[in-house]
Design a protein around this motif. Structure first.
Motif, PDB file in Angstrom:
ATOM      1  N   GLY A 196      13.916  20.869  -5.428  1.00 20.19           N
ATOM      2  CA  GLY A 196      12.473  20.652  -5.333  1.00 20.19           C
ATOM      3  C   GLY A 196      12.060  19.283  -5.833  1.00 20.19           C
ATOM      4  N   ARG A 197      12.982  18.319  -5.774  1.00 20.67           N
ATOM      5  CA  ARG A 197      12.708  16.977  -6.309  1.00 20.67           C
ATOM      6  C   ARG A 197      12.577  15.905  -5.240  1.00 20.67           C
ATOM      7  NH1 ARG A 197      16.754  16.868 -11.569  1.00 20.67           N
ATOM      8  NH2 ARG A 197      15.639  18.451 -12.787  1.00 20.67           N
ATOM      9  N   PHE A 198      12.464  16.302  -3.991  1.00 26.54           N
ATOM     10  CA  PHE A 198      12.141  15.339  -2.946  1.00 26.54           C
ATOM     11  C   PHE A 198      10.693  15.555  -2.542  1.00 26.54           C
ATOM     12  CE2 PHE A 198      12.136  14.168   1.707  1.00 26.54           C
ATOM     13  CZ  PHE A 198      11.993  12.808   1.458  1.00 26.54           C
ATOM     14  N   GLN A 199       9.880  14.523  -2.728  1.00 22.99           N
ATOM     15  CA  GLN A 199       8.435  14.640  -2.513  1.00 22.99           C
ATOM     16  C   GLN A 199       7.942  13.511  -1.600  1.00 22.99           C
ATOM     17  OE1 GLN A 199       6.589  14.677  -6.401  1.00 22.99           O
ATOM     18  NE2 GLN A 199       7.759  16.441  -7.101  1.00 22.99           N
ATOM     19  N   PRO A 200       7.797  13.792  -0.311  1.00 19.57           N
ATOM     20  CA  PRO A 200       7.243  12.783   0.604  1.00 19.57           C
ATOM     21  C   PRO A 200       5.792  12.465   0.263  1.00 19.57           C
ATOM     22  CG  PRO A 200       8.391  14.527   1.798  1.00 19.57           C
ATOM     23  CD  PRO A 200       8.228  15.010   0.386  1.00 19.57           C
ATOM     24  N   PHE A 201       5.335  11.273   0.685  1.00 21.49           N
ATOM     25  CA  PHE A 201       3.959  10.864   0.412  1.00 21.49           C
ATOM     26  C   PHE A 201       3.294  10.332   1.668  1.00 21.49           C
ATOM     27  CE2 PHE A 201       6.673   7.216  -0.851  1.00 21.49           C
ATOM     28  CZ  PHE A 201       6.202   6.248   0.025  1.00 21.49           C
ATOM     29  N   ALA A 202       1.969  10.235   1.609  1.00 19.13           N
ATOM     30  CA  ALA A 202       1.167   9.740   2.734  1.00 19.13           C
ATOM     31  C   ALA A 202       1.124   8.212   2.706  1.00 19.13           C
ATOM     32  CB  ALA A 202      -0.252  10.305   2.650  1.00 19.13           C
ATOM     33  N   PRO A 203       0.836   7.571   3.843  1.00 19.66           N
ATOM     34  CA  PRO A 203       0.791   6.103   3.893  1.00 19.66           C
ATOM     35  C   PRO A 203      -0.177   5.526   2.861  1.00 19.66           C
ATOM     36  CG  PRO A 203       0.705   7.015   6.104  1.00 19.66           C
ATOM     37  CD  PRO A 203       0.575   8.178   5.165  1.00 19.66           C
ATOM     38  N   GLY A 204       0.273   4.483   2.161  1.00 21.17           N
ATOM     39  CA  GLY A 204      -0.594   3.788   1.217  1.00 21.17           C
ATOM     40  C   GLY A 204      -0.898   4.548  -0.055  1.00 21.17           C
ATOM     41  N   ALA A 205      -0.128   5.580  -0.352  1.00 20.34           N
ATOM     42  CA  ALA A 205      -0.423   6.423  -1.518  1.00 20.34           C
ATOM     43  C   ALA A 205      -0.261   5.666  -2.831  1.00 20.34           C
ATOM     44  CB  ALA A 205       0.488   7.649  -1.515  1.00 20.34           C
ATOM     45  N   ALA A 206      -1.137   5.962  -3.786  1.00 21.74           N
ATOM     46  CA  ALA A 206      -0.963   5.498  -5.169  1.00 21.74           C
ATOM     47  C   ALA A 206       0.034   6.447  -5.814  1.00 21.74           C
ATOM     48  CB  ALA A 206      -2.290   5.504  -5.898  1.00 21.74           C
ATOM     49  N   LEU A 207       1.185   5.937  -6.220  1.00 13.31           N
ATOM     50  CA  LEU A 207       2.278   6.791  -6.650  1.00 13.31           C
ATOM     51  C   LEU A 207       2.398   6.910  -8.161  1.00 13.31           C
ATOM     52  CD1 LEU A 207       4.831   5.429  -4.050  1.00 13.31           C
ATOM     53  CD2 LEU A 207       3.551   7.576  -3.930  1.00 13.31           C
ATOM     54  N   LEU A 208       2.156   5.808  -8.855  1.00 16.18           N
ATOM     55  CA  LEU A 208       2.241   5.759 -10.312  1.00 16.18           C
ATOM     56  C   LEU A 208       1.260   4.697 -10.776  1.00 16.18           C
ATOM     57  CD1 LEU A 208       6.132   5.566 -10.443  1.00 16.18           C
ATOM     58  CD2 LEU A 208       4.836   7.457 -11.437  1.00 16.18           C
ATOM     59  N   PRO A 209       0.839   4.725 -12.018  1.00 13.63           N
ATOM     60  CA  PRO A 209      -0.012   3.634 -12.501  1.00 13.63           C
ATOM     61  C   PRO A 209       0.667   2.279 -12.280  1.00 13.63           C
ATOM     62  CG  PRO A 209       0.000   5.436 -14.076  1.00 13.63           C
ATOM     63  CD  PRO A 209       1.054   5.764 -13.050  1.00 13.63           C
ATOM     64  N   GLY A 210       0.031   1.434 -11.491  1.00 18.69           N
ATOM     65  CA  GLY A 210       0.581   0.110 -11.223  1.00 18.69           C
ATOM     66  C   GLY A 210       1.503   0.029 -10.031  1.00 18.69           C
ATOM     67  N   ILE A 211       1.741   1.151  -9.342  1.00 22.59           N
ATOM     68  CA  ILE A 211       2.640   1.139  -8.180  1.00 22.59           C
ATOM     69  C   ILE A 211       2.020   1.955  -7.051  1.00 22.59           C
ATOM     70  CG2 ILE A 211       4.942   1.644  -7.287  1.00 22.59           C
ATOM     71  CD1 ILE A 211       6.019   1.501 -10.107  1.00 22.59           C
ATOM     72  N   ARG A 212       1.864   1.323  -5.898  1.00 23.84           N
ATOM     73  CA  ARG A 212       1.378   2.056  -4.728  1.00 23.84           C
ATOM     74  C   ARG A 212       2.166   1.652  -3.500  1.00 23.84           C
ATOM     75  NH1 ARG A 212      -2.127  -0.914  -1.440  1.00 23.84           N
ATOM     76  NH2 ARG A 212      -2.992  -2.831  -2.355  1.00 23.84           N
ATOM     77  N   ALA A 213       2.206   2.561  -2.542  1.00 25.47           N
ATOM     78  CA  ALA A 213       2.941   2.319  -1.306  1.00 25.47           C
ATOM     79  C   ALA A 213       2.139   1.419  -0.380  1.00 25.47           C
ATOM     80  CB  ALA A 213       3.239   3.652  -0.613  1.00 25.47           C
ATOM     81  N   VAL A 214       2.857   0.637   0.404  1.00 30.62           N
ATOM     82  CA  VAL A 214       2.256  -0.223   1.422  1.00 30.62           C
ATOM     83  C   VAL A 214       2.908   0.128   2.749  1.00 30.62           C
ATOM     84  CG1 VAL A 214       1.913  -2.605   2.204  1.00 30.62           C
ATOM     85  CG2 VAL A 214       1.900  -2.085  -0.250  1.00 30.62           C
ATOM     86  N   ALA A 215       2.136   0.620   3.705  1.00 35.52           N
ATOM     87  CA  ALA A 215       2.693   1.005   5.006  1.00 35.52           C
ATOM     88  C   ALA A 215       3.198  -0.231   5.745  1.00 35.52           C
ATOM     89  CB  ALA A 215       1.632   1.718   5.837  1.00 35.52           C
ATOM     90  N   GLU A 216       4.466  -0.185   6.170  1.00 41.23           N
ATOM     91  CA  GLU A 216       5.103  -1.297   6.877  1.00 41.23           C
ATOM     92  C   GLU A 216       5.870  -0.747   8.088  1.00 41.23           C
ATOM     93  OE1 GLU A 216       6.094  -3.912   2.814  1.00 41.23           O
ATOM     94  OE2 GLU A 216       7.697  -2.928   3.933  1.00 41.23           O
TER      95      GLU A 216
END
Length: 318
Positions: A196-216
């Motif tokens: 249960g440790r694989f967690q997909p995310f949505a485009p551009g999601a804020a993942l952690l304080p100071g880190i967010r995804a950028v859709a490429e």
């Protein structure tokens, strides 16, 4: 010649012979490089290098243009490609962006865990693994002998990439040369999915304080960079936006046959290069020569890579 002279000459000859007989070592120093970003510590980890098949992989560019771009950078075929990963210590969490190829590329690679330890960390300390995409040389290192290489970590990747690479229907419809990529993605993620440790995310999601995804999108359907920000400074870890810097910074339109959508990959690269140059972003590149940290600047119709200046004391404030 006196006895003393004969002895002295013999000692000189023996000393020279002993010195000349020292074997060449032929290995590099441990592959890690450290810098800071605000309060964050950034450690680049090398998984190794491999001969990138420029001849068979580059598309959208003529062989003559490829050779000219390589020559401009004092390179020739085959070009050694780096496989870099980026460890971010936020002070509260240890975040690894990409994991290298693990055992999937053979003896050239799979050095990330050894270099992680050489850099002063243990795999058990990694809290989160962020994958730019699910190709072998980014996801393969999350497992070791079929078990989680980072036993306490949550693994995250874009949902669009998971939906594609974990789909048997997509595997059946894909070109034959990609079949093993689907199999490797599924096998690498399986131990984490089971826990249960694989967690997909949505485009551009804020993942952690100071880190967010950028859709490429383009290289893969859910290909993602990660924007790391602290103290008014920013680092864009952009994954596979560029594979061969000497070629694709000079010939921005050049794509690779592994791109899921060449037009989208080209558009993503064009936009991010323009943004990185305009905003003077620090870039962390998976396949630019280790440590793959630097800036891009406009250079005529293309761009040039400006490596980050070496820092002897990464704790020294900027």
């Amino acid at each position: 010649m006196s006895f003393r002279s004969i002895v002295a000459a013999a000692l000189v000859i023996a000393g020279a012979a002993a010195h000349a007989a020292a074997p060449q070592v032929r290995t590099q120093a441990p592959g890690w490089y450290r810098t800071t970003l605000g309060r964050f510590e950034i450690t680049v980890l090398s998984d190794g290098t491999h001969a990138f098949p420029v001849d068979t992989v580059m598309e959208g560019v003529t062989p003559a243009a490829v050779d000219a771009a390589l020559a401009k950078n004092d390179l020739q075929r085959p070009v050694q490609g780096s496989i870099n990963a980026f460890l971010v210590n936020t002070g509260t969490q240890l975040v690894l962006i990409d994991t290298g190829a693990g055992a999937l590329y053979g003896d050239c690679c799979g050095k990330l865990l050894a270099n992680l330890r050489a850099a002063g960390y243990a795999p058990e300390q990694v809290d989160v693994v962020l994958l730019t995409h699910l190709h072998k040389d980014h996801v393969g290192g999350i497992v070791a002998d079929g078990k989680p290489a980072f036993p306490n970590a949550v693994v995250r990747a874009a949902g669009a990439d998971a939906d594609y690479w974990l789909s048997q229907a997509q595997r059946a419809a894909a070109p034959a040369f990609l079949t093993s990529f689907f199999d490797s993605a599924a096998a690498s993620l399986a131990p984490y999915t089971a826990l249960g440790r694989f967690q997909p995310f949505a485009p551009g999601a804020a993942l952690l304080p100071g880190i967010r995804a950028v859709a490429e999108p383009g290289h893969t359907p859910g290909h993602s960079g990660y924007l790391v920000e602290d103290g008014g400074r920013a680092l864009l870890v952009w994954g596979d936006v560029v594979h061969v810097a000497a070629v694709q910074l000079d010939q921005v339109q050049a794509t690779v046959k592994y791109d899921t959508s060449a037009p989208d990959a080209r558009a993503t690269r064009t936009g991010l290069l323009e943004r990185a140059a305009r905003e003077h972003l620090l870039v962390g590149a998976a396949h630019v020569a280790f440590p793959g940290l630097g800036h891009v600047r406009q250079d005529g119709a293309g761009y040039a890579w400006v490596p980050l200046n070496y820092e002897g004391d990464p704790a020294d404030p900027h």
